[in-house]
Design a protein around this motif. Structure first.
Motif, PDB file in Angstrom:
ATOM      1  N   TYR A 175       0.806  -1.223   0.000  1.00  0.00           N
ATOM      2  CA  TYR A 175       0.000   0.000   0.000  1.00  0.00           C
ATOM      3  C   TYR A 175       0.844   1.279   0.000  1.00  0.00           C
ATOM      4  O   TYR A 175       0.537   2.230  -0.728  1.00  0.00           O
ATOM      5  N   LEU A 176       1.891   1.321   0.834  1.00  0.00           N
ATOM      6  CA  LEU A 176       2.614   2.584   1.011  1.00  0.00           C
ATOM      7  C   LEU A 176       3.812   2.752   0.081  1.00  0.00           C
ATOM      8  O   LEU A 176       4.137   3.884  -0.293  1.00  0.00           O
ATOM      9  N   LEU A 177       4.484   1.653  -0.270  1.00  0.00           N
ATOM     10  CA  LEU A 177       5.630   1.795  -1.183  1.00  0.00           C
ATOM     11  C   LEU A 177       5.239   2.494  -2.481  1.00  0.00           C
ATOM     12  O   LEU A 177       5.965   3.395  -2.942  1.00  0.00           O
ATOM     13  N   PRO A 178       4.114   2.128  -3.117  1.00  0.00           N
ATOM     14  CA  PRO A 178       3.718   2.870  -4.329  1.00  0.00           C
ATOM     15  C   PRO A 178       3.508   4.359  -4.061  1.00  0.00           C
ATOM     16  O   PRO A 178       3.886   5.190  -4.894  1.00  0.00           O
ATOM     17  N   LEU A 179       2.940   4.707  -2.911  1.00  0.00           N
ATOM     18  CA  LEU A 179       2.707   6.121  -2.603  1.00  0.00           C
ATOM     19  C   LEU A 179       4.015   6.857  -2.374  1.00  0.00           C
ATOM     20  O   LEU A 179       4.139   8.039  -2.730  1.00  0.00           O
ATOM     21  N   VAL A 180       4.977   6.174  -1.757  1.00  0.00           N
ATOM     22  CA  VAL A 180       6.296   6.804  -1.571  1.00  0.00           C
ATOM     23  C   VAL A 180       6.946   7.047  -2.926  1.00  0.00           C
ATOM     24  O   VAL A 180       7.515   8.124  -3.182  1.00  0.00           O
ATOM     25  N   ILE A 181       6.856   6.063  -3.825  1.00  0.00           N
ATOM     26  CA  ILE A 181       7.412   6.242  -5.174  1.00  0.00           C
ATOM     27  C   ILE A 181       6.683   7.355  -5.907  1.00  0.00           C
ATOM     28  O   ILE A 181       7.300   8.172  -6.614  1.00  0.00           O
ATOM     29  N   VAL A 182       5.378   7.430  -5.736  1.00  0.00           N
ATOM     30  CA  VAL A 182       4.596   8.517  -6.344  1.00  0.00           C
ATOM     31  C   VAL A 182       5.068   9.867  -5.811  1.00  0.00           C
ATOM     32  O   VAL A 182       5.265  10.828  -6.579  1.00  0.00           O
ATOM     33  N   ALA A 183       5.266   9.947  -4.497  1.00  0.00           N
ATOM     34  CA  ALA A 183       5.715  11.207  -3.901  1.00  0.00           C
ATOM     35  C   ALA A 183       7.111  11.594  -4.376  1.00  0.00           C
ATOM     36  O   ALA A 183       7.433  12.788  -4.491  1.00  0.00           O
ATOM     37  N   LEU A 263       9.623  -1.281  -9.346  1.00  0.00           N
ATOM     38  CA  LEU A 263       9.931  -0.864 -10.716  1.00  0.00           C
ATOM     39  C   LEU A 263       8.657  -0.717 -11.544  1.00  0.00           C
ATOM     40  O   LEU A 263       8.587   0.132 -12.443  1.00  0.00           O
ATOM     41  N   PHE A 264       7.650  -1.540 -11.239  1.00  0.00           N
ATOM     42  CA  PHE A 264       6.367  -1.358 -11.927  1.00  0.00           C
ATOM     43  C   PHE A 264       5.804   0.032 -11.659  1.00  0.00           C
ATOM     44  O   PHE A 264       5.351   0.719 -12.594  1.00  0.00           O
ATOM     45  N   TRP A 265       5.844   0.461 -10.413  1.00  0.00           N
ATOM     46  CA  TRP A 265       5.322   1.802 -10.110  1.00  0.00           C
ATOM     47  C   TRP A 265       6.198   2.891 -10.697  1.00  0.00           C
ATOM     48  O   TRP A 265       5.717   3.989 -10.996  1.00  0.00           O
ATOM     49  N   MET A 266       7.479   2.594 -10.921  1.00  0.00           N
ATOM     50  CA  MET A 266       8.328   3.546 -11.641  1.00  0.00           C
ATOM     51  C   MET A 266       7.837   3.700 -13.076  1.00  0.00           C
ATOM     52  O   MET A 266       7.786   4.833 -13.615  1.00  0.00           O
ATOM     53  N   THR A 267       7.459   2.591 -13.707  1.00  0.00           N
ATOM     54  CA  THR A 267       6.978   2.685 -15.091  1.00  0.00           C
ATOM     55  C   THR A 267       5.623   3.407 -15.158  1.00  0.00           C
ATOM     56  O   THR A 267       5.338   4.079 -16.157  1.00  0.00           O
ATOM     57  N   SER A 279       2.831  19.201 -12.402  1.00  0.00           N
ATOM     58  CA  SER A 279       3.121  18.351 -11.244  1.00  0.00           C
ATOM     59  C   SER A 279       1.842  17.975 -10.513  1.00  0.00           C
ATOM     60  O   SER A 279       1.661  16.821 -10.096  1.00  0.00           O
ATOM     61  N   LEU A 280       0.942  18.935 -10.358  1.00  0.00           N
ATOM     62  CA  LEU A 280      -0.315  18.671  -9.660  1.00  0.00           C
ATOM     63  C   LEU A 280      -1.136  17.623 -10.400  1.00  0.00           C
ATOM     64  O   LEU A 280      -1.644  16.672  -9.790  1.00  0.00           O
ATOM     65  N   ASN A 281      -1.259  17.782 -11.708  1.00  0.00           N
ATOM     66  CA  ASN A 281      -2.014  16.808 -12.496  1.00  0.00           C
ATOM     67  C   ASN A 281      -1.363  15.425 -12.466  1.00  0.00           C
ATOM     68  O   ASN A 281      -2.052  14.398 -12.370  1.00  0.00           O
ATOM     69  N   ASN A 282      -0.032  15.405 -12.530  1.00  0.00           N
ATOM     70  CA  ASN A 282       0.678  14.126 -12.439  1.00  0.00           C
ATOM     71  C   ASN A 282       0.364  13.418 -11.121  1.00  0.00           C
ATOM     72  O   ASN A 282       0.106  12.218 -11.085  1.00  0.00           O
TER      73      ASN A 282
END
Length: 499
Positions: A175-183, A263-267, A279-282
């Protein structure tokens, strides 16, 4: 003619992206908070693992102690200290007297409990993922009572846990790793454009697509690296044990899945960045992706599986067993006569041996079990079928694929607990096959009987991995990463040519 300027090397690009990223105080603070959460979750998992392991070891030790005292009694050794080879407490002396009393009595021994257990030894990997271990039992006391009663699922989880969910490293990763990568990645390229530094950057020998990839890779790996050291905890705990190699391999697979999931969330970020928005829209688009893939799809799969494959409730099972028992009690006399006719090798006890008519109740329980066992197996098969639907659902959500794979590696998946229950059910039948004739004849047990008594042989189920599950989960993650990454990179390349 002016000499052409060669673009920066990959190493230089990565170094530039790394120092530009980590100089931000927000990056360091977010990383620190994430690590603290991972440490707290690991500590919580460690305490749960130690508590479960302690209970399992205590149950196994008690069963072994009881058996030692019983065998010693048959050999004429009355002193518990001589039987156990150590000093004993006053409480242990009292228990030793009870064990001597029931040592030769098959009915008393079979109904007493504590001597025969189906135990599921937890894997140290449980520290990383507790799975459904709070909802499914890891130990059963096998007695001459009905199988439904022996295999009754206990209320292991507290109401707070059921409401708040499980707090473990896997939950944070999914749950949180993707959000950290997003941030970390939502403002790649957009931030340079908004600050007006993009044109200046492109005036240097830097390709736009290489710059974006370097930033995304550095920022995503920075989040992934924060998680990977925690995979060493189970390895350290298993060091020197018989299961060390198994746990080490599971930890390695766990770390590999974490890396590919990150790496999936990086893609995903690469694809969103390639859209060329602010940045906001992203950030908004990435959060929507997270919500759909991590929350909506897994919950939709769960709802579909519940609707598609209903499971018999415990209440239905108990109600059916009561009906079977009531009928068996009415037909008890006929059932008893039929048993002795079908088992001529079993000697009918005298009135003095069975003055309380215990054999009547033994045959009533036997008939109740005969009708209840198919329902128990059917219920477990229904749970397994529902779990199979979840496995098919992995294709629609990398988060679900990771969660199921992590639970399987940790020995806490639904499939492993169902398998444990099935093995316990088989052990219950083996136990009663051994004791039923001896209970019906009321003959005393001998040392030879003790040598033939059944024992549960599947304590290490939690250490076994489903290779198909792991391969499928890894394949799902790689396919999602390849498809999304390819689309995002091609879009970035087109932007680089037009920049």
């Amino acid at each position: 003619m002016a000499a052409s300027v060669s673009p920066l090397s990959s190493r230089s690009l990565l170094s530039l992206a790394f120092w530009g990223f980590w100089k931000s105080p927000g990056t360091r603070w977010l990383s620190l908070v994430f690590v603290i959460l991972l440490a707290v979750a690991s500590f919580s998992g460690y305490k749960t693992y130690q508590r479960r392991l302690s209970v399992i070891e205590q149950a196994a030790t008690l069963a072994q102690t009881n058996r030692t005292l019983q065998v010693a009694s048959l050999k004429g050794i009355e002193d518990p200290e001589a039987a156990l080879g150590r000093p004993v407490t006053k409480q242990e002396r009292g228990r030793a007297r009870i064990q001597r009393m029931i040592a030769t009595l098959p009915t008393s021994l079979a109904y007493s409990g504590g001597n025969f257990n189906a135990l599921l030894t937890p894997s140290p990997m449980m520290i990383l993922s507790s799975g459904v271990s709070d909802l499914w039992p890891d130990r059963f006391t096998i007695t001459a009572h009905s199988q439904r009663k022996n295999l009754q699922r206990e209320d292991i989880a507290s109401p707070w846990q059921l409401e708040a969910g499980v707090w473990d490293v896997t939950t944070l990763v999914v749950y949180l790793l993707p959000l950290v990568i997003v941030a970390f990645t939502y403002n790649v390229l957009a931030d340079d454009r908004e600050r007006g530094t993009l044109a200046l950057m492109l005036s240097n020998p830097i390709r736009l697509d290489h710059w974006v990839l370097a930033n995304l890779l550095v920022r995503s790996l920075s989040a992934i690296v924060l998680v990977l050291p925690f995979a060493l905890i189970p390895v350290c705990l298993a060091y020197g044990s018989d299961q060390f190699q198994t746990v080490a391999t599971s930890s390695l697979l766990w770390a590999l899945l974490v890396a590919v999931y990150g790496l999936f969330w990086m893609t995903v970020s690469l694809f969103v960045v390639s859209l060329g928005r602010s940045s906001l829209n992203n950030g908004i688009v990435l959060v929507v992706f997270w919500f759909v893939l991590v929350a909506v799809v897994p919950n939709s799969v769960a709802e579909f599986s519940q609707a598609r494959q209903p499971v018999m409730s415990q209440q239905e099972l108990i109600t059916s067993e009561r009906a079977f028992r009531e009928k068996a009690e009415r037909d008890g006399k006929a059932l008893k006569e039929r048993y002795y006719q079908q088992h001529p090798e079993v000697k009918r006890p005298s009135h003095e041996q069975d003055q309380y008519n215990q054999t009547h109740w033994d045959v009533v329980r036997l008939e109740t079990d005969r009708q209840t066992q198919p329902l128990i197996r059917k219920s477990l098969a229904q749970v397994n079928a529902r779990y199979g639907i979840h496995q098919w659902g992995m294709a629609g959500s990398p988060a679900l694929a990771c969660k199921l794979a992590f639970d399987d590696l940790s020995g806490t998946s639904v499939g492993q607990h169902v398998e444990f229950c099935l093995r316990a059910s088989e052990f219950d039948e083996e136990f009663k096959t051994f004791f039923q004739p001896r209970m019906m004849s009321r003959e005393e047990l001998t040392l030879e009987d003790y040598d033939q008594m059944p024992a549960f042989q599947h304590q290490t189920l939690a250490f076994e991995r489903d290779a198909t599950m792991q391969g499928t989960a890894l394949l799902v993650l790689l396919l999602w990463t390849l498809v999304v990454g390819t689309v995002g990179y091609r879009r970035i390349q087109r932007r680089a040519h037009t920049a």
